[in-house]
Write a protein that holds these residues in place. Sequence first.
Motif, PDB file in Angstrom:
ATOM      1  N   GLY A  97       8.417  10.877 -29.827  1.00 56.20           N
ATOM      2  CA  GLY A  97       7.250  12.125 -29.836  1.00 56.20           C
ATOM      3  C   GLY A  97       7.711  13.244 -28.650  1.00 56.20           C
ATOM      4  N   SER A  98       8.414  12.696 -27.797  1.00 54.08           N
ATOM      5  CA  SER A  98       8.650  13.727 -26.637  1.00 54.08           C
ATOM      6  C   SER A  98       9.797  14.804 -27.214  1.00 54.08           C
ATOM      7  CB  SER A  98       9.451  12.837 -25.536  1.00 54.08           C
ATOM      8  OG  SER A  98       8.678  12.052 -24.871  1.00 54.08           O
ATOM      9  N   ASP A 105      -0.198  16.766 -31.609  1.00 56.98           N
ATOM     10  CA  ASP A 105       0.701  15.812 -31.078  1.00 56.98           C
ATOM     11  C   ASP A 105       0.131  14.444 -31.732  1.00 56.98           C
ATOM     12  OD1 ASP A 105       1.774  13.655 -29.906  1.00 56.98           O
ATOM     13  OD2 ASP A 105       1.687  14.456 -27.670  1.00 56.98           O
ATOM     14  N   ASP A 144       5.240   9.568 -34.254  1.00 54.21           N
ATOM     15  CA  ASP A 144       6.119   8.440 -34.102  1.00 54.21           C
ATOM     16  C   ASP A 144       5.832   7.447 -35.164  1.00 54.21           C
ATOM     17  OD1 ASP A 144       7.569   9.778 -32.093  1.00 54.21           O
ATOM     18  OD2 ASP A 144       6.520   8.685 -30.534  1.00 54.21           O
ATOM     19  N   LYS A 171       5.209   4.044 -33.559  1.00 53.23           N
ATOM     20  CA  LYS A 171       4.034   3.957 -32.592  1.00 53.23           C
ATOM     21  C   LYS A 171       3.097   3.134 -33.689  1.00 53.23           C
ATOM     22  CE  LYS A 171       4.377   5.817 -28.488  1.00 53.23           C
ATOM     23  NZ  LYS A 171       3.794   7.040 -28.285  1.00 53.23           N
TER      24      LYS A 171
HETATM   25  C1  LIG Z   1       4.137   7.852 -27.109  1.00 54.02           C
HETATM   26  C2  LIG Z   1       3.492   9.443 -26.951  1.00 54.02           C
HETATM   27  C3  LIG Z   1       4.228  10.410 -26.629  1.00 54.02           C
HETATM   28  C4  LIG Z   1       5.928  10.373 -26.378  1.00 54.02           C
HETATM   29  O1  LIG Z   1       6.403   9.820 -27.494  1.00 54.02           O
HETATM   30  P1  LIG Z   1       7.903   9.084 -27.278  1.00 54.02           P
HETATM   31  O2  LIG Z   1       7.987   8.544 -28.822  1.00 54.02           O
HETATM   32  O3  LIG Z   1       7.474   8.028 -26.339  1.00 54.02           O
HETATM   33  O4  LIG Z   1       9.003  10.156 -26.892  1.00 54.02           O
HETATM   34  C5  LIG Z   1       3.716  11.536 -26.815  1.00 54.02           C
HETATM   35  N1  LIG Z   1       2.643  11.912 -27.293  1.00 54.02           N
HETATM   36  C6  LIG Z   1       1.638  11.045 -27.400  1.00 54.02           C
HETATM   37  C7  LIG Z   1       0.228  11.017 -27.613  1.00 54.02           C
HETATM   38  C8  LIG Z   1       2.086   9.551 -27.358  1.00 54.02           C
HETATM   39  O5  LIG Z   1       1.207   8.639 -27.587  1.00 54.02           O
END
Ligand SMILES: *Cc1c(COP(=O)(O)O)cnc(C)c1O
Length: 512
Positions: A175-176, A299, A328, A331
């Motif tokens: 996500g980053s 996001d 992601d 997740k």
């Molecule tokens: C985990 C997360 C991120 C970061 O994503 P990564 O995969 O760890 O780089 C960004 N935003 C939200 C809401 C997240 O849960």
Amino acid sequence: MSDASQDAARAAAAAQAEAAAKAAQAALDARALLESDTTIDAAMPLLRLIEQYFAETRTGEGPVSTWHSPEIIADRLVEPMPRQPHALSDVARRLATALLADANRLAHPMYIGHQVSAPLPAAVWTDAVISAFNQSMAVREMSPAITPLEHQVIEWMTDLIGWDARAGGTMTSGGSEATLTALLAARSHAVPDVWAKGLGASAPVLVCGEHAHYAVTRAAGIMGLGQNHVVVIPSRAHRMDVQALDERLAILRGRGSRVMAVVATAGCTATGAFDDLEAIADLCARHADDHGPLWLHVDAAHGGGALLSPAHRPRLAGIARARSVAWDPHKTMLLPLAAGMLLVREEHDLDRAFAQQAPYLFAPGGDARAWDMGPRSFQCSRRADVVKVWVALQRYGTDALGALYAHLCAMAQRLHERLTTHATFRPLHEPESNILCFAWLPPGVDDPRERDALTDTLRERYNRSGRGWITSTTLDGRRVLRITVMNARTDGAHIDALVSGLEAEAARVLRG
Ligand SMILES: *Cc1c(COP(=O)(O)O)cnc(C)c1O
């Protein structure tokens, strides 16, 4: 030439030949080592580690984690860098005893901690396949079969969002990276010559919620926007306060500030809450500037998985109005790290994120540019992580993955129900996904700072006991306990065991 110097030359030549022969033999030996590792039999000691891990954690017996200090573990590992080979079976044994014994066991149903999955088994095995073929995703000629696959999987995901054939995207490390890339595209949209001329005095502002992931402000820092160009909208009930957003956008417009993007969160890190995407999209339209509606980035790194569940999908209502979405699969789709995605409503937006030429890689113009992923990504060499997403979808299907998402959420709901009537633990919000924050209110402790300290102690002692693993966070200024259910094995009995485990540990903490 004298005899002596002829002898010396001959000796030197012989020594050189001997050295060359030795080097050739060393290379032959090394290559033979590699060949000896190419069979399933050779791989078995490593594969068995995975099988054993799945088996040992299945019953929920045994500890979730150990609690050795990093120094103790580091001491075990101190040795000269190995020069000589070891049998793969010996290396596997050492991996098991020196390292994996102290790994956090995410596959244990009592691990209800961070936002990292107990990964889908089919995807775990696929990781080895991805490594074996090692297709790099920068340009189509390096991954002739997998590049079209990435386009196909992205099309499935953009279809789920509700976008049409103009949509596109790229896999990311997470996500980053997805959010950074989306914001780079938004920046190029707001300041078209930024790649050539930099931001100069005309830096636009970025608007995000108080509960946005730190990836958003980090992206602002990386882009050179400056923290003073990040406008943070306060939350109401852990969601972006839409009225406050409206007011701030009006003020920014009045001041002539260009808004580069509004970032909403779908499944926020602390509480798993979903921002009201319809209302935020309405405001992005209402506060349009001469570039059109404001760029809405969602996001959904965490909450994207809700799109697979008919029961939870409505929480993402309005997501199709976003211009970019971070999601992601590592997740709530339970894929192993790393599997991230950036999805954009219009693929050409993404081509603007990195307006760079690299003639040795990217063919100028023509058809190649449309297939190649490299121009759309920060990464050059990039792992074919899309393969495990595809395998997971083929093996389980979206129905099962959606059912799993709903199960994770149901477990957070179960804890909420258990704690609603509890004497000393109190849920702090309705769970909107698989996350729940709750407070410990030990009787007779009224000083909030003392409660904060006790809360941290309780969590540390509970985790240290090995019977479970949870997290903590700061919510509305106070230390609170938090669970994230990321393991399909966690069921109601485990949630009950969490409550009784915390009760027992809490009693011990109070006894001192
Ligand atoms: C985990 C997360 C991120 C970061 O994503 P990564 O995969 O760890 O780089 C960004 N935003 C939200 C809401 C997240 O849960």
